[in-house]
Design an enzyme around this catalytic site. Structure first.
Site, PDB file in Angstrom:
ATOM      1  N   ARG A   1      42.655  17.747  22.145  1.00  0.00           N
ATOM      2  CA  ARG A   1      42.275  18.653  21.056  1.00  0.00           C
ATOM      3  C   ARG A   1      41.557  19.881  21.580  1.00  0.00           C
ATOM      4  NH1 ARG A   1      39.868  14.548  16.386  1.00  0.00           N
ATOM      5  NH2 ARG A   1      41.828  13.444  15.938  1.00  0.00           N
TER       6      ARG A   1
ATOM      7  N   LYS B   1      47.710  -6.019  14.047  1.00  0.00           N
ATOM      8  CA  LYS B   1      48.093  -6.810  15.215  1.00  0.00           C
ATOM      9  C   LYS B   1      48.897  -8.042  14.804  1.00  0.00           C
ATOM     10  CE  LYS B   1      44.014  -5.217  17.703  1.00  0.00           C
ATOM     11  NZ  LYS B   1      42.638  -5.556  18.147  1.00  0.00           N
TER      12      LYS B   1
END
Length: 440
Positions: A46, A207
């Protein structure tokens, strides 16, 4: 050695920085294992000018244009460590369709829309590896994806979130409440400033979807996973579990079953009591563990550090080595295996057991009335215990504590039982409801 394999790194946070360090420190060994050196073509971040300490990388490699980096002709493999759904999905689809293999740790994206990534990989003839998305450095996904493909997996039960496991372990060890244990986890760096994704089960549910997809050759998304967090688990629940010879863990459970449609799967995440004899009961602190039950291989246990920069970077680099070797050999990994396409059962059809703690009126006929509710919903009672979990006096004035543990029944029947109990005049309150796993 042949020409270098060139990597585009997307993200240089905790995990990305450790990947860069390991690439530098282990460059000679990695090159020997692959048959070609690994080189960083660029790192998308960024802010280019951010101070990254003594990170061993040329500052000129940093860029704020991830898509431009991905499209470069000299990039062979894209390693994504940014997270989130967009723009990560667009970046990875672009890479895969262009034939560039992808290594990602992005569990949220894989659980929400893994199908799009797999389809793009098939279209571009590229590899998609994501070992780091579940359980950090623990070698888990590749065994499910490759080593156990000659077997039939029936059930996967796991502790896959280190933050919640630390909190529940602390509650069990000290008798603390949830708030106190969460505060300790935050102070020690195990919990984020905003712990919602962990304590409400979102992380574990993502998950669980990935594990179920691999284990059962079926596309399972996070939306298919029943999810409950640990915020309602109390010190009294933990004490009651101890009285039963159990401990409480946040479990992800994926299991095969059958119904009128044929074979199905159920996938759920919720806190549950498990007996101390269960292999997962001894998994403490911030560790992860996954217990796999297969027909031929039997019971398998995978255990280790499930999070952190270095463990996750280890899994990322393992995948990088695999895709780099495939690229040099001119081959690709096996494509997504979703041939079974099993229906996902709703939570109400899952078979489980309940531990129900009731505050009831202390007068004759109460136990019979409570037992009648269970009978009306065809739920069999395994044990009943009266009195507080700590073994103190049986009642408090006109009230008494009643703890009921059921036999296995459909979750919908158990939930309906609890709902009717809440409406009885003799039931002052339903103090807690927890599922019980791993026992008869």
């Amino acid at each position: 050695m042949t020409s270098p394999v060139r990597l585009a790194l997307l993200g240089c946070g905790t995990v990305g920085s450790d990947v860069v360090r390991l690439l530098h420190e282990q460059s000679v060994d990695l090159a020997a294992r692959i048959g070609a050196p690994l080189e960083i073509a660029g790192i998308a971040v960024r802010r280019v000018g951010r101070d990254r300490g003594d990170l061993p990388v040329d500052p000129a490699l940093f860029t704020t244009d991830p898509l431009g980096l991905i499209k470069r002709d000299d990039v062979d493999v894209v390693v994504e460590m940014v997270g989130g759904i967009e723009p990560a999905r667009s970046w990875l689809v672009e890479a895969l369709r262009a034939g560039k293999s992808v290594v990602t740790a992005n569990k949220a994206l894989l659980a929400e829309d893994g199908a799009t990534l797999h389809d793009a990989a098939a279209e571009g003839g590229a590899d998609l590896y994501y070992e780091a998305s579940v359980a950090g450095a623990i070698p888990l996904l590749r065994p499910l994806r490759e080593s156990l493909h000659g077997d039939r997996i029936n059930r996967v039960t796991g502790i896959v979130n280190g933050t919640t496991n630390f909190i529940l372990s602390a509650m069990d060890a000290t008798g603390a409440g949830f708030a106190e244990a969460l505060e300790e986890a935050t102070e020690l760096g195990y919990a984020e400033a905003d712990p919602t994704a962990d304590v409400e089960g979102f992380d574990a549910a993502a998950k669980a979807a990935i594990l179920a997809s691999l284990a059962f050759h079926t596309r399972v998304t996070a939306a298919d996973v029943h999810r409950e967090g640990i915020t309602e688990v109390t010190a009294a629940d933990v004490a009651s579990a101890k009285a039963m010879g159990c401990t409480i863990k946040l479990l992800c459970i994926a299991a095969r079953g059958t119904d009128g449609r044929g074979e199905t799967v159920s996938v759920r995440v919720h806190p549950a009591m498990i007996p101390l004899s269960h292999p997962l009961a001894s998994v403490g602190d911030a560790f992860n563990a996954v217990f796999v039950e297969a027909e031929a291989a039997g019971q398998l246990m995978f255990y280790g550090r499930g999070a952190g920069g270095a463990p996750t970077a280890s899994a990322v680099l393992g995948d990088v080595v695999a895709v780099a070797r495939n690229r040099l050999a001119g081959v690709h990994a096996a494509s997504e295996s979703a041939y079974a396409d099993l229906a996902v059962r709703p939570m109400g059809e899952a078979l489980t057991r309940y531990h129900i703690s009731l505050d009831v009126a202390d007068r004759p006929g109460v136990l019979a009335a409570v037992a009648g509710v269970f009978a009306r919903h065809d739920v069999s009672i395994a044990t009943v215990r009266q009195g507080p979990a700590g073994g103190g006096p049986a009642g408090r004035g006109d009230d008494a504590d009643l703890v009921v543990v059921t036999h296995v029944a459909p979750d919908a029947a158990l939930a309906a039982t609890v709902g009717e109990l809440r409406g009885l005049d003799i039931v002052r309150s339903v103090a807690s409801v927890l599922r019980v796993e791993g026992g008869a």
